[in-house]
Write a protein that holds these residues in place. Sequence first.
Motif, PDB file in Angstrom:
ATOM      1  N   SER A 162       0.845  -1.189   0.000  1.00  0.00           N
ATOM      2  CA  SER A 162       0.000   0.000   0.000  1.00  0.00           C
ATOM      3  C   SER A 162       0.881   1.239   0.000  1.00  0.00           C
ATOM      4  CB  SER A 162      -0.928   0.020   1.229  1.00  0.00           C
ATOM      5  OG  SER A 162      -0.189   0.054   2.425  1.00  0.00           O
ATOM      6  N   ASP A 163       0.331   2.344  -0.433  1.00  0.00           N
ATOM      7  CA  ASP A 163       1.097   3.583  -0.562  1.00  0.00           C
ATOM      8  C   ASP A 163       1.598   4.115   0.773  1.00  0.00           C
ATOM      9  OD1 ASP A 163       0.980   3.943  -3.394  1.00  0.00           O
ATOM     10  OD2 ASP A 163      -1.097   4.591  -3.206  1.00  0.00           O
ATOM     11  N   ASP A 164       0.917   3.782   1.876  1.00  0.00           N
ATOM     12  CA  ASP A 164       1.312   4.314   3.180  1.00  0.00           C
ATOM     13  C   ASP A 164       2.185   3.349   3.975  1.00  0.00           C
ATOM     14  OD1 ASP A 164      -0.546   2.388   3.838  1.00  0.00           O
ATOM     15  OD2 ASP A 164      -1.804   3.691   5.087  1.00  0.00           O
ATOM     16  N   ARG A 189       4.355  -0.052 -11.232  1.00  0.00           N
ATOM     17  CA  ARG A 189       4.191  -0.308  -9.799  1.00  0.00           C
ATOM     18  C   ARG A 189       2.776  -0.840  -9.573  1.00  0.00           C
ATOM     19  NH1 ARG A 189       7.159   4.421 -10.084  1.00  0.00           N
ATOM     20  NH2 ARG A 189       5.398   5.831  -9.696  1.00  0.00           N
ATOM     21  N   GLU A 191      -0.013  -2.151  -6.849  1.00  0.00           N
ATOM     22  CA  GLU A 191      -0.456  -2.213  -5.452  1.00  0.00           C
ATOM     23  C   GLU A 191      -1.202  -3.525  -5.229  1.00  0.00           C
ATOM     24  OE1 GLU A 191      -2.830   0.445  -2.087  1.00  0.00           O
ATOM     25  OE2 GLU A 191      -2.637   1.182  -4.152  1.00  0.00           O
TER      26      GLU A 191
END
Length: 257
Positions: A162-164, A189, A191
């Motif tokens: 995930s981005d976070d 990329r 996810e």
Amino acid sequence: MTGFVAALSMYDWPEARAETDAEWARLREAFGAAGIDAPERLVRRNADLPPVPGGIRDTAGELVAPDPATLPPDELDFPTVWLHPNLLFAQTCWGPMELGLSKHVRVIGQPSYDAFEGGQGEFYSSAIVMRRGEGAPVSAPSDGLPLISLDLIRGKRLGYNSDDSMSGIIALTRDLEAMGESLAIFPERIETGGHRASIIAVAEGRADICAIDCRSWDLAKRFEPAAQNVQVVGWTGQRKGLPYITSLTAPVISLPI
């Protein structure tokens, strides 16, 4: 609302739930010794969370998370757990903390990663994983510095949870930037939604590389068949591991974590 909420979701793989429950039993005993009646069971579904009519709000009255009763009952929304007003104990990631969660919770401890390759005390690294045969396997550096072969990973498709996620993408981003590079070395990329899913994506050829925190990698080697088809070809630099948190209104105590 009455009753505290506790969750240990970050490493709570289905195959390891007995271990997670044993870990919570030890922590619950410490809470009891401090005079706090911690919940007997951990939250594992949105349906396990006490409802918060009108949604979860911060101290200024701003809505920060939905009422758990409005979410899919058999799923678990991590931000809703972390922001729940009844939260006594949970584990989060420094990614969400840097993105604003730290304003709403209090850090009360750090776990030890000594038991895992790539870990040292409260610090951990992420294993950089590719399919077997596509790079030379490497062990975690004893100095905790990044071990990243730019020639090996350049042009690969990156799978990440995930981005976070600090362990899944932020740590790798920062290590690359320190080397004068960026995520632009990856033309694609993808996810995946979780570390386990990233490993499977690499093993199945839907991605070429992923970064997995060392404790999750240990779980994968024990429980995920796809881990047999990948190998560690590098390591991110060591950073603080996933912190334990509580709500700002929970009792202030010191636990022997």
